[in-house]
Design a protein around this motif. Structure first.
Motif, PDB file in Angstrom:
ATOM      1  N   ARG A   1     -72.092 -31.699   0.387  1.00 16.70           N
ATOM      2  CA  ARG A   1     -70.953 -32.172   1.168  1.00 16.70           C
ATOM      3  C   ARG A   1     -71.279 -33.410   2.016  1.00 16.70           C
ATOM      4  NH1 ARG A   1     -68.043 -27.525   4.649  1.00 16.70           N
ATOM      5  NH2 ARG A   1     -66.236 -28.707   5.326  1.00 16.70           N
ATOM      6  N   ASN A   2     -72.451 -33.393   2.640  1.00 15.60           N
ATOM      7  CA  ASN A   2     -72.752 -34.458   3.599  1.00 15.60           C
ATOM      8  C   ASN A   2     -73.511 -35.647   3.026  1.00 15.60           C
ATOM      9  OD1 ASN A   2     -71.494 -33.236   5.849  1.00 15.60           O
ATOM     10  ND2 ASN A   2     -73.226 -31.827   5.993  1.00 15.60           N
ATOM     11  N   TYR A   3     -74.224 -35.451   1.923  1.00 12.37           N
ATOM     12  CA  TYR A   3     -75.052 -36.548   1.403  1.00 12.37           C
ATOM     13  C   TYR A   3     -74.795 -36.869  -0.076  1.00 12.37           C
ATOM     14  CZ  TYR A   3     -77.626 -35.803   5.708  1.00 12.37           C
ATOM     15  OH  TYR A   3     -77.957 -35.683   7.032  1.00 12.37           O
ATOM     16  N   LEU A   4     -74.866 -35.826  -0.930  1.00 13.09           N
ATOM     17  CA  LEU A   4     -74.887 -36.113  -2.371  1.00 13.09           C
ATOM     18  C   LEU A   4     -73.519 -36.529  -2.910  1.00 13.09           C
ATOM     19  CD1 LEU A   4     -77.200 -33.137  -3.514  1.00 13.09           C
ATOM     20  CD2 LEU A   4     -77.881 -35.438  -2.771  1.00 13.09           C
ATOM     21  N   ALA A   5     -72.492 -35.730  -2.624  1.00 10.96           N
ATOM     22  CA  ALA A   5     -71.164 -36.066  -3.152  1.00 10.96           C
ATOM     23  C   ALA A   5     -70.671 -37.399  -2.591  1.00 10.96           C
ATOM     24  CB  ALA A   5     -70.179 -34.930  -2.885  1.00 10.96           C
ATOM     25  N   PRO A   6     -70.821 -37.650  -1.268  1.00 13.55           N
ATOM     26  CA  PRO A   6     -70.369 -38.957  -0.769  1.00 13.55           C
ATOM     27  C   PRO A   6     -71.069 -40.128  -1.473  1.00 13.55           C
ATOM     28  CG  PRO A   6     -70.683 -37.451   1.069  1.00 13.55           C
ATOM     29  CD  PRO A   6     -71.203 -36.752  -0.166  1.00 13.55           C
ATOM     30  N   ALA A   7     -72.352 -39.980  -1.807  1.00 14.91           N
ATOM     31  CA  ALA A   7     -73.071 -41.076  -2.478  1.00 14.91           C
ATOM     32  C   ALA A   7     -72.507 -41.308  -3.874  1.00 14.91           C
ATOM     33  CB  ALA A   7     -74.568 -40.755  -2.552  1.00 14.91           C
ATOM     34  N   LEU A   8     -72.188 -40.247  -4.587  1.00 10.76           N
ATOM     35  CA  LEU A   8     -71.625 -40.426  -5.937  1.00 10.76           C
ATOM     36  C   LEU A   8     -70.205 -40.968  -5.863  1.00 10.76           C
ATOM     37  CD1 LEU A   8     -72.775 -37.255  -7.951  1.00 10.76           C
ATOM     38  CD2 LEU A   8     -73.872 -39.515  -7.804  1.00 10.76           C
ATOM     39  N   LEU A   9     -69.447 -40.507  -4.868  1.00 10.73           N
ATOM     40  CA  LEU A   9     -68.055 -40.969  -4.737  1.00 10.73           C
ATOM     41  C   LEU A   9     -67.988 -42.437  -4.311  1.00 10.73           C
ATOM     42  CD1 LEU A   9     -66.674 -37.723  -3.097  1.00 10.73           C
ATOM     43  CD2 LEU A   9     -65.884 -38.675  -5.281  1.00 10.73           C
ATOM     44  N   ALA A  10     -69.033 -42.914  -3.660  1.00 13.00           N
ATOM     45  CA  ALA A  10     -69.048 -44.311  -3.216  1.00 13.00           C
ATOM     46  C   ALA A  10     -69.433 -45.268  -4.346  1.00 13.00           C
ATOM     47  CB  ALA A  10     -70.035 -44.467  -2.054  1.00 13.00           C
ATOM     48  N   ALA A  11     -70.014 -44.723  -5.412  1.00 16.30           N
ATOM     49  CA  ALA A  11     -70.448 -45.591  -6.517  1.00 16.30           C
ATOM     50  C   ALA A  11     -69.237 -46.038  -7.331  1.00 16.30           C
ATOM     51  CB  ALA A  11     -71.419 -44.830  -7.410  1.00 16.30           C
ATOM     52  N   THR A  12     -69.271 -47.272  -7.838  1.00 20.45           N
ATOM     53  CA  THR A  12     -68.126 -47.753  -8.622  1.00 20.45           C
ATOM     54  C   THR A  12     -68.090 -47.066  -9.991  1.00 20.45           C
ATOM     55  OG1 THR A  12     -69.518 -49.650  -9.064  1.00 20.45           O
ATOM     56  CG2 THR A  12     -67.656 -50.005  -7.585  1.00 20.45           C
ATOM     57  N   GLU A  13     -69.263 -46.726 -10.514  1.00 18.16           N
ATOM     58  CA  GLU A  13     -69.388 -46.105 -11.831  1.00 18.16           C
ATOM     59  C   GLU A  13     -70.381 -44.955 -11.732  1.00 18.16           C
ATOM     60  OE1 GLU A  13     -67.075 -47.496 -14.633  1.00 18.16           O
ATOM     61  OE2 GLU A  13     -68.945 -46.750 -15.470  1.00 18.16           O
ATOM     62  N   VAL A  14     -70.088 -43.848 -12.380  1.00 16.08           N
ATOM     63  CA  VAL A  14     -71.109 -42.800 -12.511  1.00 16.08           C
ATOM     64  C   VAL A  14     -71.177 -42.332 -13.955  1.00 16.08           C
ATOM     65  CG1 VAL A  14     -71.009 -41.815 -10.178  1.00 16.08           C
ATOM     66  CG2 VAL A  14     -69.558 -40.871 -11.972  1.00 16.08           C
ATOM     67  N   SER A  15     -72.370 -41.893 -14.338  1.00 11.48           N
ATOM     68  CA  SER A  15     -72.560 -41.212 -15.615  1.00 11.48           C
ATOM     69  C   SER A  15     -73.654 -40.202 -15.333  1.00 11.48           C
ATOM     70  CB  SER A  15     -73.016 -42.196 -16.696  1.00 11.48           C
ATOM     71  OG  SER A  15     -74.298 -42.686 -16.369  1.00 11.48           O
ATOM     72  N   ALA A  16     -73.852 -39.237 -16.228  1.00  6.97           N
ATOM     73  CA  ALA A  16     -74.898 -38.241 -15.990  1.00  6.97           C
ATOM     74  C   ALA A  16     -76.243 -38.934 -15.789  1.00  6.97           C
ATOM     75  CB  ALA A  16     -74.961 -37.267 -17.162  1.00  6.97           C
ATOM     76  N   GLU A  17     -76.462 -40.019 -16.538  1.00 14.77           N
ATOM     77  CA  GLU A  17     -77.752 -40.728 -16.483  1.00 14.77           C
ATOM     78  C   GLU A  17     -77.979 -41.413 -15.129  1.00 14.77           C
ATOM     79  OE1 GLU A  17     -75.537 -40.837 -19.061  1.00 14.77           O
ATOM     80  OE2 GLU A  17     -76.779 -39.545 -20.335  1.00 14.77           O
ATOM     81  N   THR A  18     -76.900 -41.762 -14.407  1.00  8.88           N
ATOM     82  CA  THR A  18     -77.093 -42.463 -13.128  1.00  8.88           C
ATOM     83  C   THR A  18     -77.041 -41.523 -11.918  1.00  8.88           C
ATOM     84  OG1 THR A  18     -74.738 -43.022 -12.984  1.00  8.88           O
ATOM     85  CG2 THR A  18     -76.193 -44.653 -14.021  1.00  8.88           C
ATOM     86  N   VAL A  19     -76.727 -40.242 -12.148  1.00  8.06           N
ATOM     87  CA  VAL A  19     -76.649 -39.315 -11.006  1.00  8.06           C
ATOM     88  C   VAL A  19     -78.010 -39.230 -10.294  1.00  8.06           C
ATOM     89  CG1 VAL A  19     -76.350 -36.896 -10.315  1.00  8.06           C
ATOM     90  CG2 VAL A  19     -74.687 -37.967 -11.848  1.00  8.06           C
ATOM     91  N   ALA A  20     -79.089 -38.956 -11.033  1.00  9.57           N
ATOM     92  CA  ALA A  20     -80.404 -38.802 -10.377  1.00  9.57           C
ATOM     93  C   ALA A  20     -80.815 -40.075  -9.629  1.00  9.57           C
ATOM     94  CB  ALA A  20     -81.464 -38.354 -11.380  1.00  9.57           C
ATOM     95  N   PRO A  21     -80.727 -41.272 -10.252  1.00  4.19           N
ATOM     96  CA  PRO A  21     -81.061 -42.482  -9.482  1.00  4.19           C
ATOM     97  C   PRO A  21     -80.180 -42.668  -8.242  1.00  4.19           C
ATOM     98  CG  PRO A  21     -80.774 -43.028 -11.837  1.00  4.19           C
ATOM     99  CD  PRO A  21     -80.525 -41.566 -11.690  1.00  4.19           C
ATOM    100  N   LEU A  22     -78.880 -42.366  -8.355  1.00  2.00           N
ATOM    101  CA  LEU A  22     -77.998 -42.539  -7.188  1.00  2.00           C
ATOM    102  C   LEU A  22     -78.336 -41.557  -6.070  1.00  2.00           C
ATOM    103  CD1 LEU A  22     -74.523 -43.057  -8.948  1.00  2.00           C
ATOM    104  CD2 LEU A  22     -75.668 -44.716  -7.436  1.00  2.00           C
ATOM    105  N   LEU A  23     -78.940 -40.420  -6.431  1.00  2.00           N
ATOM    106  CA  LEU A  23     -79.227 -39.374  -5.424  1.00  2.00           C
ATOM    107  C   LEU A  23     -80.689 -39.334  -4.992  1.00  2.00           C
ATOM    108  CD1 LEU A  23     -77.059 -36.435  -6.856  1.00  2.00           C
ATOM    109  CD2 LEU A  23     -76.417 -38.243  -5.222  1.00  2.00           C
ATOM    110  N   SER A  24     -81.503 -40.252  -5.517  1.00  2.00           N
ATOM    111  CA  SER A  24     -82.946 -40.150  -5.256  1.00  2.00           C
ATOM    112  C   SER A  24     -83.301 -40.458  -3.797  1.00  2.00           C
ATOM    113  CB  SER A  24     -83.729 -41.072  -6.195  1.00  2.00           C
ATOM    114  OG  SER A  24     -83.401 -42.408  -5.898  1.00  2.00           O
ATOM    115  N   PHE A  25     -82.361 -41.035  -3.047  1.00  2.00           N
ATOM    116  CA  PHE A  25     -82.627 -41.297  -1.624  1.00  2.00           C
ATOM    117  C   PHE A  25     -82.754 -39.991  -0.840  1.00  2.00           C
ATOM    118  CE2 PHE A  25     -78.113 -40.606  -1.652  1.00  2.00           C
ATOM    119  CZ  PHE A  25     -77.770 -40.162  -0.385  1.00  2.00           C
ATOM    120  N   VAL A  26     -82.208 -38.894  -1.360  1.00  2.00           N
ATOM    121  CA  VAL A  26     -82.353 -37.584  -0.708  1.00  2.00           C
ATOM    122  C   VAL A  26     -83.610 -36.919  -1.259  1.00  2.00           C
ATOM    123  CG1 VAL A  26     -81.387 -35.236  -0.533  1.00  2.00           C
ATOM    124  CG2 VAL A  26     -79.908 -37.238  -0.232  1.00  2.00           C
ATOM    125  N   ILE A  27     -84.477 -36.468  -0.371  1.00  2.00           N
ATOM    126  CA  ILE A  27     -85.731 -35.834  -0.780  1.00  2.00           C
ATOM    127  C   ILE A  27     -85.457 -34.389  -1.212  1.00  2.00           C
ATOM    128  CG2 ILE A  27     -88.054 -35.161   0.009  1.00  2.00           C
ATOM    129  CD1 ILE A  27     -87.445 -38.234   0.017  1.00  2.00           C
TER     130      ILE A  27
END
Ligand code: OSB
Ligand code: MG
Length: 374
Positions: A68-94
């Protein structure tokens, strides 16, 4: 794809029988389900975290919070998502691999539904049916254990896994070995309940011709598993310790594990699980698909994964009725018959290939759904 919304559903599903391990006893499965809506299709992902942080540091409240506080907002802020880009987009969270894996699974389901392609074909599955084992909890006494195991043998399961802990190991294993006969496939799982001082005791399991002993020591203690592997003939298999491809290679090269339990949730997602599979095939290490008492949604994805060539041992991919009287999907998983006895069919429809019962999502809700929007 463009991600439009993420919705979290927290459910409680009654188990057909209590499930007891060295870390605790569960009578229901509290589960966090992730639904995504994209501009192309919708998808579901299951979070494998348990209600309490007893198997892993992750647990349902923590997963809901970090999504709710970190992962979904990061994906929702991206202009494009695919399964392949989820991990890179979320890697800022340890860490928080189970939470990340659930989001990746939902995005992958939506992506493949949009493309009209099944998970199995996307993963590179090579079989239409997978061999199933069953994980048997710690029982109140030997008689009830033997009755439970006999029921699973009768149902067709191709391998039995017994949960063990100090005080519940040699005797139940000896009794179940006697029940199965020398050809029955049998393995044990300790969920980190032992310490290095127990090695001479664990070596006594060698006489029962087990397929493997799973995770006797702490998650971070590869060294203890190396020592054990030098003292016993039974193959050592890691579950909790294997967090990604890097750790898998390290554990294999050090001699801490000669078989790997693959659970996508523990590794941050199905795409990392594929990399662990490929690394194990390259290193000549057999793998099998673990389970986390999943609903039909998570089970469908596990069965697709278990259809890859490196999965040469039966998985903890049991039929829906081993866990639930009613599963979350319209067509529950049932064991095959005849030559497919003890097997589950790999789904072939787009995405996970299963349809979620929205009526049960409502009936079993523990809380109002949490919607996160762009
Ligand atoms: O260690 O494999 C495990 C269930 C919950 C948490 C951890 C484990 C398990 C199981 C059950 O063994 C596997 C299943 O049938 O889903
Ligand atoms: Mg395990």
């Amino acid at each position: 794809m463009r991600l439009e919304a993420v919705t979290l559903h927290r459910l409680s599903m009654p188990l057909v029988r209590p499930f007891e391990t060295s870390f605790g006893r569960q009578t229901s499965r509290v589960v966090l389900m992730v639904h995504v809506r994209t501009d192309e299709a919708e998808g579901w992902g299951e979070c494998v975290a348990m209600d309490s942080p007893l198997y892993s540091s992750e647990y349902v409240d923590g997963c809901e919070n970090v999504i709710r506080n970190y992962l979904a907002p990061a994906l929702l802020a991206a202009t494009e998502v695919s399964a392949e880009t989820v991990a890179p987009l979320l890697s800022f969270v340890i860490g928080h691999r189970m939470a990340k894996a659930a989001l990746e699974a939902a995005v992958l389901d939506a992506q493949l539904r949009g493309a009209g392609r099944s998970l199995a074909s996307h993963f590179g599955a090579t079989r239409e049916w997978v061999d199933c084992g069953v994980s048997v909890g710690i029982s109140p006494d030997i008689d009830s254990l033997l009755a439970e195991v006999a029921g699973y043998v009768e149902a067709g399961y191709r391998r039995i896994k017994l949960k063990i802990k100090p005080g519940w190991d040699l005797e139940p294993v000896a009794e179940v070995r006697a029940l199965l006969g020398p050809a029955g496939r049998l393995q044990v799982d300790a969920n980190t309940a032992y310490t290095v001082g127990d090695i001479p005791h664990l070596a006594r399991l060698d006489e029962f011709a087990l397929l493997l002993i799973e995770q006797p020591f702490a998650e971070e203690d590869l060294a203890a598993h190396v020592t054990l592997a030098r003292h016993i003939r039974t193959p050592v298999c890691l579950d909790e310790s294997i967090l990604n491809e890097h750790v898998a290679r390290d554990a294999i090269e050090r001699g801490a594990t000669s078989v790997v339990n693959i659970k996508a949730g523990r590794m941050g997602g199905y795409l990392e699980a594929l990399r662990v599979h490929d690394a194990c095939v390259e290193l000549g290490v057999p793998v099998w698909c673990g389970g986390m008492l999943e609903t039909g949604v998570g089970r469908a994805a596990n069965v697709a994964l278990a259809a890859l060539p490196g999965f040469s041992l039966p998985g903890d991919t049991s039929a829906s009725n081993r866990y639930f009287a009613e599963d979350l999907i319209t067509e529950p998983f049932a064991l095959g018959t005849g030559k497919n006895s003890g097997q589950l069919a790999v789904p072939t429809a787009p995405g996970t290939g299963v349809s979620v019962r929205e009526d049960l999502v409502r009936d079993w809700a523990l809380a109002a759904p949490v919607g996160i929007r762009r």
